[in-house]
Write an enzyme that holds these catalytic residues in place. Structure first.
Site, mmCIF file in Angstrom:
data_model
loop_
_atom_site.group_PDB
_atom_site.id
_atom_site.type_symbol
_atom_site.label_atom_id
_atom_site.label_comp_id
_atom_site.label_asym_id
_atom_site.label_seq_id
_atom_site.Cartn_x
_atom_site.Cartn_y
_atom_site.Cartn_z
ATOM 1 N N CYS A 2 -46.892 44.328 32.175
ATOM 2 C CA CYS A 2 -47.455 45.256 31.200
ATOM 3 C C CYS A 2 -48.266 46.323 31.945
ATOM 4 C CB CYS A 2 -48.368 44.598 30.175
ATOM 5 S SG CYS A 2 -47.633 43.251 29.270
ATOM 6 N N ARG A 27 -43.447 47.862 34.949
ATOM 7 C CA ARG A 27 -44.265 46.670 34.736
ATOM 8 C C ARG A 27 -43.910 45.954 33.443
ATOM 9 N NH1 ARG A 27 -49.155 46.669 37.887
ATOM 10 N NH2 ARG A 27 -49.827 45.026 36.496
ATOM 11 N N TRP A 78 -44.571 43.809 28.311
ATOM 12 C CA TRP A 78 -43.605 42.760 28.658
ATOM 13 C C TRP A 78 -44.034 41.562 27.831
ATOM 14 C CZ3 TRP A 78 -43.608 37.793 30.720
ATOM 15 C CH2 TRP A 78 -42.388 37.328 31.225
ATOM 16 N N ASN A 104 -53.689 43.494 28.970
ATOM 17 C CA ASN A 104 -52.758 42.777 29.858
ATOM 18 C C ASN A 104 -53.322 41.389 30.095
ATOM 19 O OD1 ASN A 104 -51.254 45.044 30.223
ATOM 20 N ND2 ASN A 104 -51.772 45.349 32.367
ATOM 21 N N GLY A 105 -52.445 40.415 30.316
ATOM 22 C CA GLY A 105 -52.908 39.053 30.595
ATOM 23 C C GLY A 105 -52.631 38.152 29.412
ATOM 24 N N GLU A 485 -31.586 35.718 49.147
ATOM 25 C CA GLU A 485 -32.037 37.029 48.670
ATOM 26 C C GLU A 485 -30.859 37.845 48.113
ATOM 27 O OE1 GLU A 485 -34.702 38.298 47.854
ATOM 28 O OE2 GLU A 485 -34.360 40.453 47.858
ATOM 29 N N LYS A 489 -30.728 39.258 44.336
ATOM 30 C CA LYS A 489 -30.530 40.676 43.995
ATOM 31 C C LYS A 489 -29.405 40.817 42.979
ATOM 32 C CE LYS A 489 -33.241 41.950 45.024
ATOM 33 N NZ LYS A 489 -34.522 41.706 45.378
ATOM 34 N N GLU A 492 -30.353 39.497 39.474
ATOM 35 C CA GLU A 492 -31.399 40.303 38.826
ATOM 36 C C GLU A 492 -30.838 41.554 38.158
ATOM 37 O OE1 GLU A 492 -35.623 40.162 41.160
ATOM 38 O OE2 GLU A 492 -33.951 40.917 42.335
ATOM 39 N N HIS A 508 -21.554 20.037 49.282
ATOM 40 C CA HIS A 508 -22.231 18.903 48.665
ATOM 41 C C HIS A 508 -22.440 19.170 47.174
ATOM 42 C CE1 HIS A 508 -22.793 17.039 52.528
ATOM 43 N NE2 HIS A 508 -23.265 18.185 52.997
ATOM 44 N N LYS A 607 -41.854 43.759 37.118
ATOM 45 C CA LYS A 607 -42.087 43.940 38.549
ATOM 46 C C LYS A 607 -43.254 43.094 39.030
ATOM 47 C CE LYS A 607 -41.552 46.307 42.388
ATOM 48 N NZ LYS A 607 -40.409 45.770 43.127
HETATM 49 C C1 G6P Z 1 -41.214 39.454 40.260
HETATM 50 C C2 G6P Z 1 -40.390 40.613 40.759
HETATM 51 C C3 G6P Z 1 -39.757 40.252 42.092
HETATM 52 C C4 G6P Z 1 -40.813 39.826 43.089
HETATM 53 C C5 G6P Z 1 -41.682 38.692 42.539
HETATM 54 C C6 G6P Z 1 -42.888 38.449 43.410
HETATM 55 O O1 G6P Z 1 -40.384 38.412 39.917
HETATM 56 O O2 G6P Z 1 -39.406 40.967 39.812
HETATM 57 O O3 G6P Z 1 -39.058 41.373 42.604
HETATM 58 O O4 G6P Z 1 -40.197 39.420 44.270
HETATM 59 O O5 G6P Z 1 -42.170 39.032 41.244
HETATM 60 O O6 G6P Z 1 -43.688 39.595 43.377
HETATM 61 P P1 G6P Z 1 -44.722 40.012 44.504
HETATM 62 O O7 G6P Z 1 -45.339 41.257 43.976
HETATM 63 O O8 G6P Z 1 -45.696 38.870 44.578
HETATM 64 O O9 G6P Z 1 -43.980 40.199 45.757
#
Ligand code: G6P
Length: 612
Positions: A2, A27, A78, A104-105, A485, A489, A492, A508, A607
């Protein structure tokens, strides 16, 4: 998670608020709204959906309060409590319509607050936890907004970053924080308060960061800060070092693509002035261990979430290899809740792009509580993790706006390599070995550029596989975290079900899922274990799975017999994750683009995850 913004100055507040929300849209983007105060009256516009929709509603509005106000606040959401609709969107008004707030929170005790208010005939209209707080502030009001805010906040359990105003005191904004960031930009005769620096940098670079339980009162006379007991507190004004162009998309179709292509520069910034070729080591002034201190470190624990955790795993391998120090990476929430064994000889490295991730922050606090030395590895300067750890290394990757992390990952890995080098040189690594690694780190921008030059080739491969609904990524050694990773990606941004596996582990269980509809991206770079990974890729092929082989330049034979090939520069194992992941970022990007996905704002994601 948010975004919050507030403005008090001389310019058109609605415009500044909507533009600030656009900059913070990464956000959270399921609904948004703004409230403005003009001539003693509050005007409010909310919209379910993206900021674009809010902008249209604001432009079409004839409310004088919105058109002429120079004071206001806004929010992009969010959803946590309640569906993303207009009623649940912020800002929230209290029942009297005189108080308005963005939050927020999470207010954990919102149900009991709502029950208490109901006994006084005050009914909430939304399903949100946040509305309970604005109603409580209104209930506590006795002629002074900041007093009402602090009274209400003393009754709250949970986390908050808030901005609130009332038409009873039309020249005032009050902001407060506990666990959700609030930054105040001090401009020329104006103040912008936000949860995120990106909404402030177009207006000013001078910023005040609120600490937990700080409250800021913003009036025409400036900003005054208090704690919840009304004792004045003083925070230093610091200069933010991002420029506002860095947070614009420019000619790129998406922020993610821009950020992928920014990686050579981002890495240059991350390593600038930090390599000492003569001594074959790195200079990380934020990690100010003497060689004697470094020698005392018995173990390195890396904690993080998502992409940051994957970068941490590369760091784990590098620290063990270069420094011979036992290292482990752990999901931050798991670390926090399973009562980990931490000793004063442990170095805990918290890795976080945003520096605000709730689970990583909680892990930092737990590690500090248990007596470990804690260092932060963050991108956002002045973020909570950076401040609470007190020591650490900034990435200097510049603002990362695309929700799927790209340049932060490669910079995190580069910084982890430099950290491993520093620890290694303090122990068993020779100057000559150290110099060799430093030279390779210096070459990272050039290696990435070679991968970026193959964008069209990778795009062509992506288009062949865009219609599949499942995929696997396999690798071993330093390429195992890269497989994780790569899969992260893809899922996501394209919503394809993708799994990253150790190449040896596939048989396995997951191999049962392979068919001609399950492409496998096999990381077959020229590093130890390559032959075995080729064998694993053959096993996939034997089950009719199409194999996309990622191989090292000069070793194209490794891709023989497989369906497609992506070539990355040949480099030592610890360096290979960086150019290889760039190829996988492009692959995911082009698959998602071919599927018409919302790349910068994937569904359900945010994010910065500031809730547990
Ligand atoms: C969210 C984001 C990811 C990120 C993760 C950790 O899930 O969508 O892209 O890797 O948070 O975020 P940070 O800011 O702690 O790296």
């Amino acid at each position: 998670m948010c975004g919050i913004i507030g403005y008090f100055g001389k310019r058109n507040a609605a415009e500044i608020l909507v533009d600030g929300l656009r900059r913070m849209e990464y956000r959270g983007y399921d609904s948004a709204g703004i409230a403005c105060l003009n001539d003693g009256r509050i005007g409010l516009v909310k919209n379910a959906g993206k900021i674009k929709g809010l902008r249209e509603r604001v432009d079409a509005s004839e409310q004088a309060e919105l058109l002429h106000a120079t004071l206001g606040l806004g929010h992009t959401r969010w959803a946590t409590h309640g569906a993303p609709n207009e009623i649940n969107a912020h800002p929230h008004l209290d029942a009297s319509g005189h108080f308005v707030m963005a939050h927020n929170g999470i207010i954990e005790n919102y149900k009991s607050i709502k029950e208490g208010l109901a006994k006084h005939g005050i009914k909430c209209v939304s399903e949100t936890d946040s509305e309970a707080l604005v109603q409580l502030i209104a209930y506590c009001y006795n002629g002074n907004l900041e007093k009402a805010v602090s009274e209400a906040l003393k009754k709250v359990k949970g986390t908050y970053g808030i901005v609130v105003m009332t038409d009873h005191e039309p020249g005032k904004l009050v902001a407060a924080r506990c666990g959700s960031p609030i930054v105040i930009g001090i401009g020329n005769n104006e103040t912008v308060v936000a949860s995120d620096a990106s909404a402030i940098i177009p207006h000013t670079r001078d910023a005040l960061y609120l600490e937990d339980y700080d409250m800021a009162v913003i009036t025409a006379d400036g900003v005054q800060m208090f704690d919840l007991q009304h004792a004045p507190v003083s925070r230093d004004v610091t200069e933010m070092d991002w420029d506002s162009d860095a947070a614009e998309k420019g000619d790129y179709a998406h922020f993610m693509l821009k950020e992928i292509f920014e990686q050579p520069d981002a890495i240059r910034n991350a390593i600038r002035g930090r390599l000492d070729f003569d001594m074959g080591t790195s200079i990380l002034s934020g990690l100010d261990f003497s060689p004697r201190d470094a020698a005392q470190i018995g173990r390195v624990l890396v904690v993080g979430c998502g992409t940051s955790m994957n970068a941490g795993m590369v760091g784990e391998y590098a620290i063990e290899e270069m420094a011979g120090i036992p290292a482990e990476v752990e999901q931050a929430a798991e670390f926090r809740y399973r009562n980990p064994i931490v000793t004063p000889h442990d170095l805990v490295v918290a890795i976080s792009q945003s520096g605000e991730t709730a689970d990583t922050l909680a892990a930092v606090r737990e590690a500090k509580h248990k007596g470990a030395v804690v260092a932060g590895l963050c991108n956002v300067v002045g973020s909570t993790i950076a401040r609470e750890t007190g020591r650490g290394v900034y990435l200097h990757a510049g603002p990362e706006i695309g929700v799927a992390s790209t340049k932060a990952f490669t910079c995190q890995v580069a910084v982890m390599l430099m950290m491993a080098l520093k620890l290694g040189r303090g122990r068993r690594m020779t100057r000559h070995e150290g110099e060799k690694i430093s030279r390779w780190i210096e070459r990272l921008p050039e290696l990435i550029e070679k991968v970026l030059a193959q964008d069209e080739t990778i795009k062509a491969v992506a288009q062949k596989y865009a219609d599949h609904e499942n995929a696997f990524f396999i690798g071993r050694g330093y390429l195992y975290p890269v497989a994780l990773e790569g899969a992260l990606k893809l899922k996501e941004i394209s919503y394809i079900h993708a799994e990253g596996y150790h190449a040896a582990e596939l048989k396995h269980g997951p191999i049962a899922l392979l068919s001609e509809n399950t492409p496998v991206v096999a990381l077959l770079n020229n590093i130890p274990g390559k032959e075995k990974s080729i064998g694993n890729a053959e096993e996939c092929k034997a089950r009719k799975a199409p194999v996309i082989a990622v191989v090292s330049e000069g070793d194209e034979a490794a891709a023989e017999g497989f369906n497609d090939m992506i070539v990355v520069p040949d480099c030592p194992p610890c360096i290979a994750p960086i150019p290889t992941v760039v190829a996988l970022q492009l692959l995911s990007y082009h698959i998602a683009a071919a599927r018409g996905c919302e790349i910068d704002q994937p569904r359900n994601l945010a994010k910065s995850v500031t809730v547990e």
